[in-house]
Design a protein around this motif. Sequence first.
Motif, PDB file in Angstrom:
ATOM      1  N   LYS A  87       0.836  -1.196   0.000  1.00  0.00           N
ATOM      2  CA  LYS A  87       0.000   0.000   0.000  1.00  0.00           C
ATOM      3  C   LYS A  87       0.874   1.251   0.000  1.00  0.00           C
ATOM      4  O   LYS A  87       1.796   1.387   0.798  1.00  0.00           O
ATOM      5  CB  LYS A  87      -0.906  -0.005   1.231  1.00  0.00           C
ATOM      6  N   SER A  88       0.564   2.160  -0.899  1.00  0.00           N
ATOM      7  CA  SER A  88       1.200   3.481  -0.892  1.00  0.00           C
ATOM      8  C   SER A  88       0.100   4.489  -0.558  1.00  0.00           C
ATOM      9  O   SER A  88      -1.033   4.111  -0.280  1.00  0.00           O
ATOM     10  CB  SER A  88       1.850   3.771  -2.244  1.00  0.00           C
ATOM     11  N   GLU A  89       0.442   5.751  -0.609  1.00  0.00           N
ATOM     12  CA  GLU A  89      -0.528   6.782  -0.234  1.00  0.00           C
ATOM     13  C   GLU A  89      -1.785   6.761  -1.103  1.00  0.00           C
ATOM     14  O   GLU A  89      -2.887   7.012  -0.634  1.00  0.00           O
ATOM     15  CB  GLU A  89       0.133   8.161  -0.319  1.00  0.00           C
ATOM     16  N   ASP A  90      -1.626   6.448  -2.403  1.00  0.00           N
ATOM     17  CA  ASP A  90      -2.765   6.566  -3.314  1.00  0.00           C
ATOM     18  C   ASP A  90      -3.214   5.272  -3.985  1.00  0.00           C
ATOM     19  O   ASP A  90      -4.199   5.265  -4.715  1.00  0.00           O
ATOM     20  CB  ASP A  90      -2.440   7.607  -4.395  1.00  0.00           C
ATOM     21  N   LYS A  91      -2.511   4.146  -3.754  1.00  0.00           N
ATOM     22  CA  LYS A  91      -2.911   2.911  -4.434  1.00  0.00           C
ATOM     23  C   LYS A  91      -2.340   1.686  -3.712  1.00  0.00           C
ATOM     24  O   LYS A  91      -1.560   1.810  -2.769  1.00  0.00           O
ATOM     25  CB  LYS A  91      -2.427   2.919  -5.883  1.00  0.00           C
ATOM     26  N   ILE A  92      -2.757   0.538  -4.186  1.00  0.00           N
ATOM     27  CA  ILE A  92      -2.229  -0.734  -3.685  1.00  0.00           C
ATOM     28  C   ILE A  92      -1.644  -1.495  -4.866  1.00  0.00           C
ATOM     29  O   ILE A  92      -2.329  -1.705  -5.873  1.00  0.00           O
ATOM     30  CB  ILE A  92      -3.329  -1.581  -3.006  1.00  0.00           C
ATOM     31  N   ASP A  93      -0.370  -1.858  -4.772  1.00  0.00           N
ATOM     32  CA  ASP A  93       0.296  -2.667  -5.791  1.00  0.00           C
ATOM     33  C   ASP A  93       0.380  -4.102  -5.304  1.00  0.00           C
ATOM     34  O   ASP A  93       0.550  -4.353  -4.104  1.00  0.00           O
ATOM     35  CB  ASP A  93       1.724  -2.160  -6.051  1.00  0.00           C
ATOM     36  N   TYR A  94       0.287  -5.046  -6.228  1.00  0.00           N
ATOM     37  CA  TYR A  94       0.429  -6.458  -5.904  1.00  0.00           C
ATOM     38  C   TYR A  94       1.658  -7.000  -6.612  1.00  0.00           C
ATOM     39  O   TYR A  94       1.814  -6.802  -7.816  1.00  0.00           O
ATOM     40  CB  TYR A  94      -0.820  -7.234  -6.331  1.00  0.00           C
ATOM     41  N   LYS A  95       2.531  -7.636  -5.843  1.00  0.00           N
ATOM     42  CA  LYS A  95       3.766  -8.180  -6.413  1.00  0.00           C
ATOM     43  C   LYS A  95       3.932  -9.630  -5.982  1.00  0.00           C
ATOM     44  O   LYS A  95       3.542 -10.015  -4.878  1.00  0.00           O
ATOM     45  CB  LYS A  95       4.975  -7.370  -5.962  1.00  0.00           C
ATOM     46  N   SER A  96       4.556 -10.405  -6.861  1.00  0.00           N
ATOM     47  CA  SER A  96       4.842 -11.800  -6.524  1.00  0.00           C
ATOM     48  C   SER A  96       6.080 -11.849  -5.638  1.00  0.00           C
ATOM     49  O   SER A  96       6.864 -10.894  -5.570  1.00  0.00           O
ATOM     50  CB  SER A  96       5.089 -12.608  -7.799  1.00  0.00           C
ATOM     51  N   LEU A  97       6.251 -12.980  -4.968  1.00  0.00           N
ATOM     52  CA  LEU A  97       7.439 -13.148  -4.128  1.00  0.00           C
ATOM     53  C   LEU A  97       8.710 -13.088  -4.963  1.00  0.00           C
ATOM     54  O   LEU A  97       9.730 -12.585  -4.509  1.00  0.00           O
ATOM     55  CB  LEU A  97       7.360 -14.471  -3.364  1.00  0.00           C
ATOM     56  N   GLU A  98       8.639 -13.578  -6.188  1.00  0.00           N
ATOM     57  CA  GLU A  98       9.805 -13.529  -7.080  1.00  0.00           C
ATOM     58  C   GLU A  98      10.183 -12.081  -7.392  1.00  0.00           C
ATOM     59  O   GLU A  98      11.357 -11.721  -7.394  1.00  0.00           O
ATOM     60  CB  GLU A  98       9.504 -14.290  -8.370  1.00  0.00           C
ATOM     61  N   GLU A  99       9.193 -11.234  -7.633  1.00  0.00           N
ATOM     62  CA  GLU A  99       9.456  -9.813  -7.904  1.00  0.00           C
ATOM     63  C   GLU A  99      10.093  -9.131  -6.698  1.00  0.00           C
ATOM     64  O   GLU A  99      10.881  -8.200  -6.844  1.00  0.00           O
ATOM     65  CB  GLU A  99       8.164  -9.078  -8.265  1.00  0.00           C
TER      66      GLU A  99
END
Length: 143
Positions: A87-99
């Motif tokens: 979570k950042s101030e304006d959005k939520i990013d989804y990342k894999s464990l590999e990333e």
Amino acid sequence: MMKKYFLLLTLLSSMTMLGQNELNFVKSNFNVPKLSEIFKSYEILTISDNITNLGNGQELKINFNQEYKFILKENKLVTEDHLVAIKSEDKIDYKSLEELNFDGKYFFNQNANAQSQLAISFFDNQYTIYVKSNGKEFYIEPL
């Protein structure tokens, strides 16, 4: 004959040093006022570590007001297809464990019971630790 004893002593002491996994925490004078708004009680700590090999069956010492010793049991934290929400101030990013370059390894203590529990992960040069032992219970996470 003296050279042989010195060599043996040097070899034994270096083998002992190789097996040491130790985390030392000392209270810091650093202050974060916003934390007082969130937590009733907290401490900012400075860490010094001497980790040579975190793995199954290895001993880990944690020094925080007293010494805690645990024998590690390796555990996979999550499945390969797990996504982490960031979570950042304006959005939520989804990342894999590999990333995230996270191998999913997580350690517990062998022979854990209601009075003795450890959970530790190491990621991005930071430790996340939960300890319950000797009537004490605490959680340490990066700031």
